[in-house]
Write a protein that holds these residues in place. Structure first.
Motif, PDB file in Angstrom:
ATOM      1  N   THR A 208      29.953  23.714  51.571  1.00 53.56           N
ATOM      2  CA  THR A 208      29.877  24.914  52.416  1.00 53.56           C
ATOM      3  C   THR A 208      30.963  25.934  52.073  1.00 53.56           C
ATOM      4  OG1 THR A 208      31.339  24.034  54.146  1.00 53.56           O
ATOM      5  CG2 THR A 208      28.998  23.452  54.272  1.00 53.56           C
ATOM      6  N   ILE A 209      31.925  25.544  51.209  1.00 50.14           N
ATOM      7  CA  ILE A 209      33.059  26.427  50.889  1.00 50.14           C
ATOM      8  C   ILE A 209      32.745  27.278  49.667  1.00 50.14           C
ATOM      9  CG2 ILE A 209      35.490  26.495  50.194  1.00 50.14           C
ATOM     10  CD1 ILE A 209      35.904  23.917  51.761  1.00 50.14           C
ATOM     11  N   LYS A 210      32.942  28.578  49.792  1.00 47.16           N
ATOM     12  CA  LYS A 210      32.692  29.498  48.673  1.00 47.16           C
ATOM     13  C   LYS A 210      33.988  29.995  48.033  1.00 47.16           C
ATOM     14  CE  LYS A 210      28.239  31.125  50.428  1.00 47.16           C
ATOM     15  NZ  LYS A 210      27.454  32.309  50.883  1.00 47.16           N
ATOM     16  N   LYS A 211      35.048  30.085  48.836  1.00 43.71           N
ATOM     17  CA  LYS A 211      36.319  30.603  48.311  1.00 43.71           C
ATOM     18  C   LYS A 211      37.484  29.793  48.852  1.00 43.71           C
ATOM     19  CE  LYS A 211      34.754  35.429  48.014  1.00 43.71           C
ATOM     20  NZ  LYS A 211      35.005  36.818  48.463  1.00 43.71           N
ATOM     21  N   ILE A 212      38.507  29.579  47.996  1.00 41.03           N
ATOM     22  CA  ILE A 212      39.766  28.967  48.421  1.00 41.03           C
ATOM     23  C   ILE A 212      40.905  29.846  47.900  1.00 41.03           C
ATOM     24  CG2 ILE A 212      41.341  27.015  48.156  1.00 41.03           C
ATOM     25  CD1 ILE A 212      38.931  25.189  47.920  1.00 41.03           C
ATOM     26  N   SER A 213      41.783  30.282  48.802  1.00 40.73           N
ATOM     27  CA  SER A 213      42.968  31.062  48.413  1.00 40.73           C
ATOM     28  C   SER A 213      44.217  30.315  48.852  1.00 40.73           C
ATOM     29  CB  SER A 213      42.937  32.452  49.063  1.00 40.73           C
ATOM     30  OG  SER A 213      41.830  33.203  48.616  1.00 40.73           O
ATOM     31  N   ILE A 214      45.158  30.149  47.942  1.00 45.30           N
ATOM     32  CA  ILE A 214      46.442  29.521  48.258  1.00 45.30           C
ATOM     33  C   ILE A 214      47.514  30.601  48.167  1.00 45.30           C
ATOM     34  CG2 ILE A 214      48.168  27.838  47.518  1.00 45.30           C
ATOM     35  CD1 ILE A 214      45.911  26.109  46.495  1.00 45.30           C
TER      36      ILE A 214
ATOM     37  N   GLU B 164      46.463  47.185  55.057  1.00 46.75           N
ATOM     38  CA  GLU B 164      45.837  47.647  53.813  1.00 46.75           C
ATOM     39  C   GLU B 164      46.374  46.887  52.600  1.00 46.75           C
ATOM     40  OE1 GLU B 164      48.801  50.914  55.119  1.00 46.75           O
ATOM     41  OE2 GLU B 164      47.400  49.475  56.005  1.00 46.75           O
ATOM     42  N   ASN B 165      47.646  46.460  52.664  1.00 49.34           N
ATOM     43  CA  ASN B 165      48.209  45.681  51.563  1.00 49.34           C
ATOM     44  C   ASN B 165      47.502  44.335  51.440  1.00 49.34           C
ATOM     45  OD1 ASN B 165      50.016  47.734  51.168  1.00 49.34           O
ATOM     46  ND2 ASN B 165      51.737  46.701  52.146  1.00 49.34           N
ATOM     47  N   TRP B 166      47.333  43.673  52.575  1.00 51.92           N
ATOM     48  CA  TRP B 166      46.683  42.364  52.562  1.00 51.92           C
ATOM     49  C   TRP B 166      45.237  42.476  52.126  1.00 51.92           C
ATOM     50  CZ3 TRP B 166      48.725  37.806  52.386  1.00 51.92           C
ATOM     51  CH2 TRP B 166      50.028  37.639  52.835  1.00 51.92           C
TER      52      TRP B 166
ATOM     53  N   ILE C 151      45.336  42.571  48.402  1.00 57.89           N
ATOM     54  CA  ILE C 151      45.743  41.283  47.847  1.00 57.89           C
ATOM     55  C   ILE C 151      44.613  40.258  47.918  1.00 57.89           C
ATOM     56  CG2 ILE C 151      47.285  39.302  48.197  1.00 57.89           C
ATOM     57  CD1 ILE C 151      49.378  41.432  49.173  1.00 57.89           C
ATOM     58  N   LEU C 152      43.979  40.160  49.075  1.00 59.46           N
ATOM     59  CA  LEU C 152      42.952  39.143  49.264  1.00 59.46           C
ATOM     60  C   LEU C 152      41.655  39.465  48.528  1.00 59.46           C
ATOM     61  CD1 LEU C 152      43.513  38.294  53.031  1.00 59.46           C
ATOM     62  CD2 LEU C 152      44.199  36.952  51.039  1.00 59.46           C
ATOM     63  N   SER C 153      41.508  40.705  48.067  1.00 61.19           N
ATOM     64  CA  SER C 153      40.303  41.075  47.317  1.00 61.19           C
ATOM     65  C   SER C 153      40.528  41.048  45.806  1.00 61.19           C
ATOM     66  CB  SER C 153      39.821  42.468  47.738  1.00 61.19           C
ATOM     67  OG  SER C 153      40.817  43.444  47.436  1.00 61.19           O
ATOM     68  N   LEU C 154      41.668  40.507  45.363  1.00 63.47           N
ATOM     69  CA  LEU C 154      41.926  40.388  43.923  1.00 63.47           C
ATOM     70  C   LEU C 154      40.797  39.591  43.269  1.00 63.47           C
ATOM     71  CD1 LEU C 154      45.753  39.628  44.003  1.00 63.47           C
ATOM     72  CD2 LEU C 154      44.685  41.673  43.057  1.00 63.47           C
TER      73      LEU C 154
END
Length: 459
Positions: free
Chosen positions: A22-28, A79-81, A84-87
């Protein structure tokens, strides 16, 4: 090691409770990957997580994974986050970003030119300690030091001396060197202290220490049990930490010439199935620099490619993948030149351009994908051997091939992609023979190079 262990437990929880599908993305999100000295020892543990997650991303190709490391304080604006999270993220590879005041950086490799005019720092009749030196690479290094420099060689390992070790000792003596074997557990501080106390009682100084201690076995993360994970973590991470603790003692440090860590290109690639090896190498790369800058230990790191091994029947298969093993003479010659340069963190490879592209060292990912797809389109199933024997459609054959790979690698077949090189799933010289045997059970005798000549499910 607590953070690394907790990450592993979370991953295994997802796997054991059927959540991964069920997981599509993982960000650490972490800090200190780049700023090694400021962040101290913690940077090496972040590097280890990075190495481990590279293997994880290759094993679970359909999950987009990225690691973001903040090196300095960044103002916490919405806006910074969002930026960052859309890299961007690539499937089948961990995307790693280092952020300093919102300046985004990725890892780059610079071409390094070795100087042909050098003076070796290896000494005639010098004293050299090879930690974990009883394996293939350690034996090649021992032979080289004995033949060329008539060195006094001290080798450590966990097992007690046996006939094989004693026989090798005789060989080194014939080459003109001396050889001492000491059984020692490098993950126990008491053992390491006793080891160096014993050596320095006999020798006034140690001209060099070669750290070759590294567990090297294949295991998909899906098969990796917590007990083995913790055992490997102790051998690689704890062993390096203890070595630093012992050698940072001024009375010992001042009697040591250099400490060379033999690491691997797996630090940067994180091959499928080599998660613990990649974790260990990435940790050592970073921690060795910490040892140098903080404790004044003269550490060096070389990240090696593949070493030649006598009696390995899979050498030709490896060469077909564009990976050319180092001979003893070539590797040791490179080692001497790198040591004499005073430079550090050198990646030494003998590979074809396609491998460099795959590692992200040469050109860009789009170029590599284009090359790979062109190769696929030109394959055509040349004598259609499988189709004749099985009397199946191409789609049925793909399912059959996936079942064989899934069974051998213990991977769910819905994770296997038609146009992905099977090496991405951990198929290498150690596993290819098992897959080959599975095919021959159903289809009879097949050419030895079938898998290397046709390295995708579609082919």
């Amino acid at each position: 090691t607590y953070t690394i262990s907790m990450l592993f437990k979370i991953i295994k929880y997802f796997q054991n409770n059927d959540i991964l599908k069920t997981i599509k993305k993982i960000s650490i999100i972490t800090n200190g990957l780049k700023t090694k000295v400021v962040s101290g020892k913690s940077a090496a543990f972040v590097a280890a997580i990075n190495g481990f997650m590279k293997s994880y991303a290759r094993e679970y190709r359909k999950i987009q994974m990225k690691l973001i490391s903040f090196e300095e304080y960044a103002e916490n604006k919405k806006e910074n986050w969002k930026t960052i999270l859309s890299l961007p993220v690539k499937n089948g590879a961990l995307s790693t970003y280092s952020i300093s005041n919102l300046s985004i950086e990725t890892m780059k490799f610079d071409k390094y030119e070795l100087n042909d005019d050098y003076r070796s720092i290896i000494k005639e009749n010098g004293v050299y300690v090879l930690l974990g030196g009883n394996g293939n690479v350690g034996r090649k290094l021992s032979e080289y030091l004995a033949e060329k420099y008539h060195a006094n060689i001290i080798v450590t390992g966990r097992r007690k001396a046996d006939n094989q070790i004693n026989s090798f000792k005789d060989k080194i003596i014939k080459y003109g060197g001396s050889y001492q074997y000491i059984a020692s557990n490098l993950s126990k501080e008491e053992d390491v202290r006793e080891l160096f106390d014993e050596i320095l009682k006999i020798h006034s100084e140690i001209d060099g220490i070669f750290n070759l201690a590294m567990a090297f076995h294949y295991s998909a993360i899906s098969d990796l049990m917590e007990e083995l994970f913790e055992k490997d973590l102790s051998a690689k991470v704890k062993g390096t930490y203890i070595l630093d603790k012992v050698l940072s003692n001024k009375k010992i440090n001042e009697r040591i010439g250099f400490v060379l860590f033999f690491s691997s290109g797996e630090s940067f690639t994180g091959g499928n199935g080599w998660s613990m090896y990649s974790l260990g190498c990435a940790f050592i790369d970073c921690y060795a620099e910490y040892m140098n800058l903080v404790h004044g230990i003269n550490t060096r790191v070389i990240n090696w490619g593949f070493f030649d091994k006598e009696g390995d029947n899979n050498i030709e298969l490896i060469k077909k993948k564009g990976i050319h093993p180092f001979s003893k003479e070539t590797a040791m010659g490179l080692m001497e030149r790198i040591l004499s340069s005073g430079d550090n963190n050198i990646l030494a490879l003998d590979v074809d351009e396609i491998v460099l592209k795959k590692m992200g060292i040469k050109d860009n990912e789009d170029d590599f994908i284009e090359v790979r797809q062109n190769n696929i389109e030109s394959s055509n199933f040349e004598d259609d051997t499988l189709n004749e024997k099985a009397n199946l459609s191409v789609e049925d054959l793909k399912i059959y091939v996936k079942k064989i790979l899934g069974k051998t690698l213990n991977i769910e077949i819905d994770r296997l992609e038609d146009r992905t090189d099977i090496t991405e799933y951990g198929v290498d010289s150690l596993i290819v023979a098992d897959i080959h045997k599975e095919f021959e059970k159903d289809l009879g005798k097949l050419t030895v190079t079938m898998l290397t000549d046709n390295p995708t499910i579609e082919k």
